[in-house]
Structures are given as structure tokens and as C-alpha cells.
Design a protein around this motif. Sequence first.
Motif, PDB file in Angstrom:
ATOM      1  N   UNK A 156      13.470 -14.966 -18.404  1.00 56.26           N
ATOM      2  CA  UNK A 156      12.137 -15.193 -17.652  1.00 56.26           C
ATOM      3  C   UNK A 156      11.286 -14.065 -17.489  1.00 56.26           C
ATOM      4  N   UNK A 157      12.056 -12.936 -16.864  1.00 56.31           N
ATOM      5  CA  UNK A 157      11.332 -11.572 -16.670  1.00 56.31           C
ATOM      6  C   UNK A 157      10.830 -11.112 -17.723  1.00 56.31           C
ATOM      7  N   UNK A 158      11.635 -11.130 -18.950  1.00 58.00           N
ATOM      8  CA  UNK A 158      11.017 -10.485 -20.491  1.00 58.00           C
ATOM      9  C   UNK A 158       9.822 -11.445 -20.748  1.00 58.00           C
ATOM     10  N   UNK A 205      24.006  -4.988  -7.232  1.00 57.92           N
ATOM     11  CA  UNK A 205      25.241  -5.617  -7.584  1.00 57.92           C
ATOM     12  C   UNK A 205      24.671  -6.758  -8.466  1.00 57.92           C
ATOM     13  N   UNK A 206      23.715  -7.574  -8.454  1.00 65.76           N
ATOM     14  CA  UNK A 206      23.560  -8.923  -9.378  1.00 65.76           C
ATOM     15  C   UNK A 206      22.561  -8.494 -10.261  1.00 65.76           C
ATOM     16  N   UNK A 207      22.165  -7.270 -10.561  1.00 70.60           N
ATOM     17  CA  UNK A 207      21.346  -6.878 -11.593  1.00 70.60           C
ATOM     18  C   UNK A 207      20.013  -7.508 -11.574  1.00 70.60           C
ATOM     19  N   UNK A 208      19.351  -7.563 -10.394  1.00 71.39           N
ATOM     20  CA  UNK A 208      18.057  -8.288 -10.482  1.00 71.39           C
ATOM     21  C   UNK A 208      16.908  -7.385 -10.147  1.00 71.39           C
ATOM     22  N   UNK A 209      16.905  -6.182  -9.975  1.00 70.43           N
ATOM     23  CA  UNK A 209      15.997  -5.470  -9.527  1.00 70.43           C
ATOM     24  C   UNK A 209      14.584  -5.429 -10.456  1.00 70.43           C
ATOM     25  N   UNK A 210      14.919  -5.164 -11.717  1.00 71.34           N
ATOM     26  CA  UNK A 210      13.626  -5.167 -12.710  1.00 71.34           C
ATOM     27  C   UNK A 210      13.111  -6.488 -12.821  1.00 71.34           C
ATOM     28  N   UNK A 211      14.059  -7.539 -12.930  1.00 74.34           N
ATOM     29  CA  UNK A 211      13.595  -8.843 -12.914  1.00 74.34           C
ATOM     30  C   UNK A 211      12.838  -9.385 -11.993  1.00 74.34           C
ATOM     31  N   UNK A 222      18.108 -17.314 -13.766  1.00 70.68           N
ATOM     32  CA  UNK A 222      17.544 -18.152 -12.731  1.00 70.68           C
ATOM     33  C   UNK A 222      18.605 -18.522 -11.645  1.00 70.68           C
ATOM     34  N   UNK A 223      18.652 -17.488 -10.493  1.00 70.16           N
ATOM     35  CA  UNK A 223      19.552 -17.541  -9.587  1.00 70.16           C
ATOM     36  C   UNK A 223      19.397 -18.508  -8.691  1.00 70.16           C
ATOM     37  N   UNK A 224      18.214 -19.354  -8.637  1.00 71.46           N
ATOM     38  CA  UNK A 224      18.163 -20.536  -7.868  1.00 71.46           C
ATOM     39  C   UNK A 224      19.267 -21.623  -8.166  1.00 71.46           C
ATOM     40  N   UNK A 225      19.969 -21.658  -9.605  1.00 66.38           N
ATOM     41  CA  UNK A 225      20.921 -22.590  -9.898  1.00 66.38           C
ATOM     42  C   UNK A 225      22.102 -22.554  -9.089  1.00 66.38           C
ATOM     43  N   UNK A 226      22.316 -21.244  -8.346  1.00 64.37           N
ATOM     44  CA  UNK A 226      23.655 -21.076  -7.821  1.00 64.37           C
ATOM     45  C   UNK A 226      23.721 -22.032  -6.488  1.00 64.37           C
TER      46      UNK A 226
END
Length: 415
Positions: A52-54, A309-315, A393-397
Motif C-alpha cells: 500500500x505504501x509503495x 518493532x513492527x517495521x511501520x515507520x516508512x509505511x 494492512x495492520x487494521x486486519x489484526x
Amino acid sequence: MRKILVVGAGQSGLQLALGLQSHGYEVTLMSNRTADEIRSGRVMSTQCMFHTALQHERDLQLNFWESQAPKIEGLGVSVAAPGSWAEGPAARAIDWVGRLDGSAQSVDQRVKMAGWMETFAQRGGQLVIHGAAVSDLDYFSRTYDLVLVSAGKGELVSMFGRDASRSPYSEPQRALAVSYVHGLGPRPEHPDYDAVRCNLVPGVGELFVMPTLTTSGRADILFWEGIPGGPLDVFNGVKDPAEHLSLTLELMERYTPWEYARAAKVELTDAGGTLAGRYAPTVRNPIGRLPGGGLVLGVADVVVANDPITGQGSNSASKCAASYLASILERGEKEFDEEWMQGTFDRYWDTAQHVTKWTNAMLAPPPEHILNLIGAAGQLQPAADRFANAFNDPSDFENFFYEPEKTAAYLASLS
């Protein structure tokens, strides 16, 4: 033509500046370093960007390095057996890899930010090399229609007050240590494709390994996240890059020997290929008030800074820039007032809140149902794939991760 100032030349600031520029806005970008200084400087992050970010970059035709960067097709998890390192190298209790629906990529920010900055200037943008202070913004807020602050460190961040209700941690939860290396061997479990690997060492910390494109071509990132005060918290004060790498490898030999086994020939990509530090994950109020009464809007990790820890910064930075761009375009010629600023942040928070919730959960010791889920993914490939794709898509968690009942129901549906 509306005039907009963007302060800070990271993922979000540059993506937003280039996006606004492409829509005809008169954009000024302030950076405290030139493109050459960024390119020849120290690594800034461990960035793995998911589909999504890409896509936000592709939408703006900014995906300049897509054909050169390693194509990351999976995300794997290994867990060390608790306490197994007491007598020698750790044993691995869990190991699996999930396949991503859309591939991920990592491009060293030194490459990307320098390239994007040069592109911004080539396209006629006004680039100002100057470290901005609050007093500078006081002046600029009267000469621009909108001032966006995307510089996540230093004096400017102090303008944005901490939102205690969304910031459960007041202290850093991990000590961070990064090495960019050449010469890492392929992972024997999947030698035919690239994956990000998350190695969990219960009670000690985590090691992340990811392929990247750096200034000297293909490389890999070795990234330790250590629980403060624990055995991984040994990088503070280490200035020599060779010593930093040596420490990284010593810790791998003990706590993740399955990763150490392919690291026999690694060497640093360059003298700037290491980074160490720590910070407290914090959500801040999005509107900064200047001494002269002007308002500025915080962007990305200025207002939502999560632990990596979840690798989300650039995303998150990419998603924030895309969300803010849409809000600015929709505003047309109307004033960028306080109500609009708050609404613009709230729109971004609709997605960012899922990242913050998940990241804060991963910083805490995992409850039993999470351990069950991670363990079950080793036998149930659909669970491994779903976990991997939730990084996009972290909302799926929300649907299978936080509540024991939902986790149990999900796993039961697969068996």
C-alpha cells in the motif's frame, strides 16, 4: 497559486512536497542537509515498505528504484526457545514464512531522500538548506498559506504536545542497533526468494534481517531491538563502526545462531552503515502554536512516532503524506484553519491508530493466545500468510490478534 512550506526532507516531507508540486502548488522545502550530505552520511532507518505504501509512491511516479531494489516476497518469523541460550547458542522453537500478496521493498533512505530532493529542485521547487527553528516558522507562517512540519527530531517537535491518552509509554521500550552489510548468505529455508525475517528472543529482544538497496547496491540490514538494560543493550557509546558490527555478530551467534550461520562473510557497506539509539513511542497533538499566533500542522512521526518493532515507520510516513495530500487538494482555496488541521490529522489517525495499537502490543510480553497464534502459523500456512500481510494492512489484526476469542475462532476455522 497557493504557497506551502514543508519543513523536513524525509519520506513524508519529500513525498508530500513532490505530490503538491505535481498538482501545481508553489512549494518550498526546508532541509538541514543537502542531497549530497544525505547520500554520503549515516544510515537513517530500517525501512521495509509494503504494497500500500509503495503504491502511494507509484501513484506519484516516484518509484525510481523499484527495478533495482530486492523484491521481498515473504515475511518470516523465528522464535528462540526461552532460556535455551543459557548454556550455549539458542535453539529455535518456531520458524515459518508467510507469502506476501504484493511484494515489499527497502531502499536506503540516503538513496531515496537524496534522489527525491534533487528531483524536487529539478522540477522547479524552492529548496532551502537551513535547520529551521521555531522563530523561523513564526515568520514563515505569515508568508505561506500552510506550514507542514515533518522534521521528527529537535526543537520543532517540542511545539506538539504529547497526547497522554494515546501514548502509554513514557520511556523507550527498546535499544536500537542497525548494521547495513554486504555478503550475507541466502536463508536456506527459502534460498529462491527474499523475505524479511523477524527473530524473537523472549525476554531479550528481536533481530530483524531484511534485504535492501543501498548506495553500493544490494545489501542486507541487521537490526537488533534490545529490551533496555538487557543483554542486547550494549551499543550505547559505541562509535567505531567495526566494533558495532562485531557486537552485532557476537549477539547473533548466541541468540540467533541460525542467522549467524549465513553471516560468516559479512562486512559493512560503508563507514556510515551503522546506527544506534532509542526513543519513547509517542503520539502528539497535531497542531503546533507559534509565539506569534500562527499554526503549523505536524506530519507523520512528528505526531505519531512508533517503535520500529513492527517495521511501520516508512509505511506510516507514506500513508500520512498521501492522506494529507488528499485533504489539501480537497480544501481548494479555503483557509487551512485549525478545524481543517485537526480534521486532516483525524483522517490519517483512522489508519495510524491500528499501527500504534499493534506496535504497543508487540512491545509488551506476548500473552498466551498470541504465542499460540505464532506457533500455529508454523503448521497452518494461511495463518502465516495472513500475519505477514497484516504488515501491509495492520487494521486486519483487529480481526484475529488482540482478543483470545477471536484468535481461537480464527485458528479453529483453519483446522
